[in-house]
Design a protein around this motif. Structure first.
Motif, PDB file in Angstrom:
ATOM      1  N   TRP A 220       0.740  -1.274  -0.147  1.00 20.32           N
ATOM      2  CA  TRP A 220      -0.021   0.084   0.146  1.00 20.32           C
ATOM      3  C   TRP A 220       0.650   1.240  -0.027  1.00 20.32           C
ATOM      4  O   TRP A 220       1.862   1.231   0.844  1.00 20.32           O
ATOM      5  CB  TRP A 220      -0.930   0.026   1.311  1.00 20.32           C
ATOM      6  CG  TRP A 220      -1.714  -1.134   1.478  1.00 20.32           C
ATOM      7  CD1 TRP A 220      -1.226  -2.282   1.893  1.00 20.32           C
ATOM      8  CD2 TRP A 220      -2.887  -1.422   0.948  1.00 20.32           C
ATOM      9  NE1 TRP A 220      -2.515  -3.189   1.869  1.00 20.32           N
ATOM     10  CE2 TRP A 220      -3.484  -2.896   1.217  1.00 20.32           C
ATOM     11  CE3 TRP A 220      -3.701  -0.461   0.361  1.00 20.32           C
ATOM     12  CZ2 TRP A 220      -4.451  -3.248   1.022  1.00 20.32           C
ATOM     13  CZ3 TRP A 220      -5.328  -1.266  -0.155  1.00 20.32           C
ATOM     14  CH2 TRP A 220      -5.602  -2.305   0.146  1.00 20.32           C
ATOM     15  N   GLY A 221       0.393   2.222  -0.826  1.00 19.20           N
ATOM     16  CA  GLY A 221       1.185   3.689  -0.917  1.00 19.20           C
ATOM     17  C   GLY A 221       0.663   4.527   0.358  1.00 19.20           C
ATOM     18  O   GLY A 221      -0.146   4.018   0.964  1.00 19.20           O
ATOM     19  N   PRO A 222       1.551   5.463   0.703  1.00 15.85           N
ATOM     20  CA  PRO A 222       1.223   6.392   1.823  1.00 15.85           C
ATOM     21  C   PRO A 222      -0.278   6.804   1.716  1.00 15.85           C
ATOM     22  O   PRO A 222      -0.707   7.184   2.811  1.00 15.85           O
ATOM     23  CB  PRO A 222       2.268   7.521   1.677  1.00 15.85           C
ATOM     24  CG  PRO A 222       2.830   7.297   0.285  1.00 15.85           C
ATOM     25  CD  PRO A 222       2.750   5.885  -0.093  1.00 15.85           C
ATOM     26  N   THR A 223      -0.840   6.986   0.584  1.00 17.14           N
ATOM     27  CA  THR A 223      -2.235   7.535   0.438  1.00 17.14           C
ATOM     28  C   THR A 223      -3.264   6.403   0.599  1.00 17.14           C
ATOM     29  O   THR A 223      -4.246   6.709   0.537  1.00 17.14           O
ATOM     30  CB  THR A 223      -2.377   8.333  -0.624  1.00 17.14           C
ATOM     31  OG1 THR A 223      -1.975   7.606  -1.835  1.00 17.14           O
ATOM     32  CG2 THR A 223      -1.307   9.758  -1.068  1.00 17.14           C
ATOM     33  N   GLY A 224      -2.674   5.299   0.799  1.00 21.37           N
ATOM     34  CA  GLY A 224      -3.742   4.086   0.977  1.00 21.37           C
ATOM     35  C   GLY A 224      -4.008   3.402  -0.399  1.00 21.37           C
ATOM     36  O   GLY A 224      -5.020   2.618  -0.539  1.00 21.37           O
ATOM     37  N   LYS A 225      -3.394   3.614  -1.414  1.00 19.50           N
ATOM     38  CA  LYS A 225      -3.640   2.945  -2.918  1.00 19.50           C
ATOM     39  C   LYS A 225      -2.612   1.755  -2.937  1.00 19.50           C
ATOM     40  O   LYS A 225      -1.742   1.521  -2.412  1.00 19.50           O
ATOM     41  CB  LYS A 225      -2.860   4.013  -3.914  1.00 19.50           C
ATOM     42  CG  LYS A 225      -3.249   3.646  -5.312  1.00 19.50           C
ATOM     43  CD  LYS A 225      -2.421   4.691  -6.140  1.00 19.50           C
ATOM     44  CE  LYS A 225      -2.697   4.117  -7.663  1.00 19.50           C
ATOM     45  NZ  LYS A 225      -1.788   4.238  -8.601  1.00 19.50           N
ATOM     46  N   LEU A 226      -3.579   0.744  -3.401  1.00 15.02           N
ATOM     47  CA  LEU A 226      -2.976  -0.629  -3.613  1.00 15.02           C
ATOM     48  C   LEU A 226      -2.002  -0.490  -4.723  1.00 15.02           C
ATOM     49  O   LEU A 226      -2.371  -0.417  -5.889  1.00 15.02           O
ATOM     50  CB  LEU A 226      -4.026  -1.620  -3.712  1.00 15.02           C
ATOM     51  CG  LEU A 226      -3.512  -3.121  -3.954  1.00 15.02           C
ATOM     52  CD1 LEU A 226      -2.917  -3.498  -2.804  1.00 15.02           C
ATOM     53  CD2 LEU A 226      -4.762  -3.945  -4.370  1.00 15.02           C
ATOM     54  N   LEU A 227      -0.791  -0.885  -4.312  1.00 18.20           N
ATOM     55  CA  LEU A 227       0.261  -0.578  -5.381  1.00 18.20           C
ATOM     56  C   LEU A 227       0.591  -2.131  -6.230  1.00 18.20           C
ATOM     57  O   LEU A 227       0.986  -2.189  -7.275  1.00 18.20           O
ATOM     58  CB  LEU A 227       1.788  -0.268  -4.878  1.00 18.20           C
ATOM     59  CG  LEU A 227       1.609   1.115  -4.208  1.00 18.20           C
ATOM     60  CD1 LEU A 227       3.041   1.611  -3.610  1.00 18.20           C
ATOM     61  CD2 LEU A 227       1.034   2.135  -5.368  1.00 18.20           C
ATOM     62  N   GLU A 228       0.615  -3.046  -5.427  1.00 14.84           N
ATOM     63  CA  GLU A 228       0.976  -4.406  -5.854  1.00 14.84           C
ATOM     64  C   GLU A 228       0.224  -5.533  -5.103  1.00 14.84           C
ATOM     65  O   GLU A 228       0.158  -5.313  -3.712  1.00 14.84           O
ATOM     66  CB  GLU A 228       2.360  -4.703  -5.761  1.00 14.84           C
ATOM     67  CG  GLU A 228       3.312  -4.072  -7.038  1.00 14.84           C
ATOM     68  CD  GLU A 228       2.928  -4.804  -8.392  1.00 14.84           C
ATOM     69  OE1 GLU A 228       2.386  -5.747  -8.548  1.00 14.84           O
ATOM     70  OE2 GLU A 228       3.141  -3.905  -9.318  1.00 14.84           O
ATOM     71  N   SER A 229      -0.155  -6.658  -5.450  1.00 20.88           N
ATOM     72  CA  SER A 229      -0.558  -7.676  -4.916  1.00 20.88           C
ATOM     73  C   SER A 229      -0.186  -9.116  -5.426  1.00 20.88           C
ATOM     74  O   SER A 229      -0.123  -9.245  -6.735  1.00 20.88           O
ATOM     75  CB  SER A 229      -2.164  -7.425  -4.590  1.00 20.88           C
ATOM     76  OG  SER A 229      -2.684  -8.309  -5.501  1.00 20.88           O
TER      77      SER A 229
END
Ligand SMILES: Cc1cc2nc3c(=O)[nH]c(=O)nc-3n(C[C@H](O)[C@H](O)[C@H](O)COP(=O)(O)OP(=O)(O)OC[C@H]3O[C@@H](n4cnc5c(N)ncnc54)[C@H](O)[C@@H]3O)c2cc1C
Length: 411
Positions: A220-229
């Motif tokens: 998760w990025g600092p703004t709560g965006k899912l970056l990878e899973s």
């Protein structure tokens, strides 16, 4: 002084492939293949747990990181999976596809792959093991190659020295310095990829050692965006976390965390559930306690550890109440622990345990149709020395085969 038309430095997967195709394309050229290791191909032998996962049924650029995916695609499509399967069949290695899409030799032995590559490479080149190259000097019309041997002169050079992972196999990063001395640059960071992650010394996650289970790891990025899973199996160990899901996400975590300390890596121990779904369901669960609900879904040892972390000192113990009787915050803590548990990553296990290296020579410094240098004429590159790393599943070898093929036919 020995003279050669083509000197290939590094006889790993990429270098062997380049030697074979350089020889097939131009059988009259004098080709030498130098490797510092006494025993050639150690990395091929240990690959895929000794079975060598040669490639994947479906290879596309999305499975890679480092350089732009478009650039990676340009190389991969020049020698694709179909050509790879055909090539191996020609040299006597039949491949089989497993359920996961991974392709292995039908013998289940990496030695089959290495022996076939060596046999074919020896038809066209002289393989010099124990020849560690220290320097490559560009003398204008030729290169002078020096090391623990008599100086070698070559008209063309292919640099296939790999990255820095598992240095005892011979790949210790010296190739990067040689590339730099010939005018190339390196990406700002060169770091381990496909590497296990560590957690702090006394963290309870270490108590779960020996447990393997399917999970979804999310970055998760600092703004709560899912970056990878990545969803795959994970192994809990005495130092932290390993297994395919962890190895796959490691390079994304390490890359992102180096730039942003607020990056978060979470574990979903029950990948069939999302947080909101689970929290909603818990609100209505009037029969089962947390203990009862978790049993049957997770290994017993884990259920106990997770519950003791959540409700250790409370009396009466909330683990014994029906879930809908828990306070809202306890229900949320329970759901978070189960599907969005934040991993306290302490670090990684380093190049000694990394399957590949992230970073390297930028692809923009090469002409991708020939893998030739835009900076130093008559110099070519292939394999892991370049800024490309793939996920688990045969993608890193495919990069070595495709880029090695292109360097070979062009050199
Ligand atoms: C444990 C493990 C398991 C793996 N399993 C798989 C798998 O199943 N499938 C997959 O796709 N990928 C796998 N990989 C990744 C894959 O092995 C590598 O990406 C691939 O081998 C890279 O090939 P390469 O030829 O570019 O580099 P390397 O294989 O690293 O070869 C480089 C060669 O250059 C030589 N060299 C280095 N410096 C010098 C020098 N100065 N002078 C002379 N020689 C030098 C080294 O001795 C070495 O032989 C695995 C990696 C590891 C570590």
């Amino acid at each position: 002084m020995t003279r050669a038309d083509i000197a290939i430095v590094g006889a790993g997967a990429a270098g062997l492939m380049a030697a074979i195709w350089a020889g097939r394309t131009n059988p009259n050229r004098k080709i030498i293949l130098l490797d510092g290791a006494e025993k050639i191909g150690r990395k091929i032998l240990i690959a895929g747990g000794g079975r060598c996962n040669v490639t994947h049924y479906v290879v596309d650029e999305q499975a890679y990181a480092g350089a732009s995916r478009n650039a990676i695609k340009k190389v991969l499509r020049q020698f694709d999976v179909e050509q790879t399967v055909k090539f191996f069949s020609q040299i006597g290695v039949k491949l089989k596809r497993e359920e996961t899409g991974k392709l292995f030799p039908t013998t289940d032995q990496a030695k089959t792959v290495l022996d076939a590559l060596l046999r074919e490479a020896k038809r066209f080149s002289t393989i010099l093991s124990g020849h560690r190259v220290d320097e490559i000097i560009d003398k204008g019309h030729q290169f002078e190659i020096t090391g623990n041997f008599d100086t070698i002169q070559a008209t063309k050079v292919v640099l296939a020295t790999g990255g820095k992972s598992i240095p005892k196999t011979g790949s210790d990063g010296r190739g990067y310095e040689m590339a730099q001395s010939l005018g190339h640059t390196l990406t700002p960071r060169i770091f381990p990829a496909l590497v296990p992650l560590t957690v702090p010394r006394n963290h309870w996650l270490r108590d779960l050692k020996g447990i393997t289970l399917p999970v979804r790891l999310e970055l998760w990025g600092p703004t709560g965006k899912l970056l990878e899973s990545f969803e795959n199996s994970m192994l809990c160990t005495h130092f932290g976390l390993s297994g395919p899901a962890v190895l796959d996400i490691s390079r994304y975590y390490l890359d992102a965390a180096a730039h942003d300390p607020d990056i978060k890596l979470t574990i979903n121990w029950l990948p069939q559930w999302e947080y909101d779904q689970l929290a909603g369901m818990f609100k209505k669960e009037r029969e089962k306690t947390a203990l009862q609900w978790m049993r049957g879904q997770l290994p017993e040892r884990m259920v106990k550890t997770l519950l003791s972390q959540l409700f250790e000192s409370a009396e009466p113990n909330p683990a014994n109440l029906a879930i809908n009787q828990l306070s809202k915050s306890d229900r949320q803590r329970l759901a978070k622990m189960l599907v969005r548990f934040e991993v306290p990553v302490a670090g990684d296990r380093g190049f000694d345990f990394a399957e590949v290296t992230a970073g390297g020579i930028p692809l923009k410094e090469l002409r991708l149709s020939t893998m030739s240098s835009r900076i130093c004429p008559n110099l070519h590159f292939c394999g892991e020395i370049l800024n490309v790393d793939g996920r688990i599943g045969g993608f890193n070898f495919q990069w070595a085969w495709s880029s090695g093929y292109l360097a070979g036919i062009s050199v």
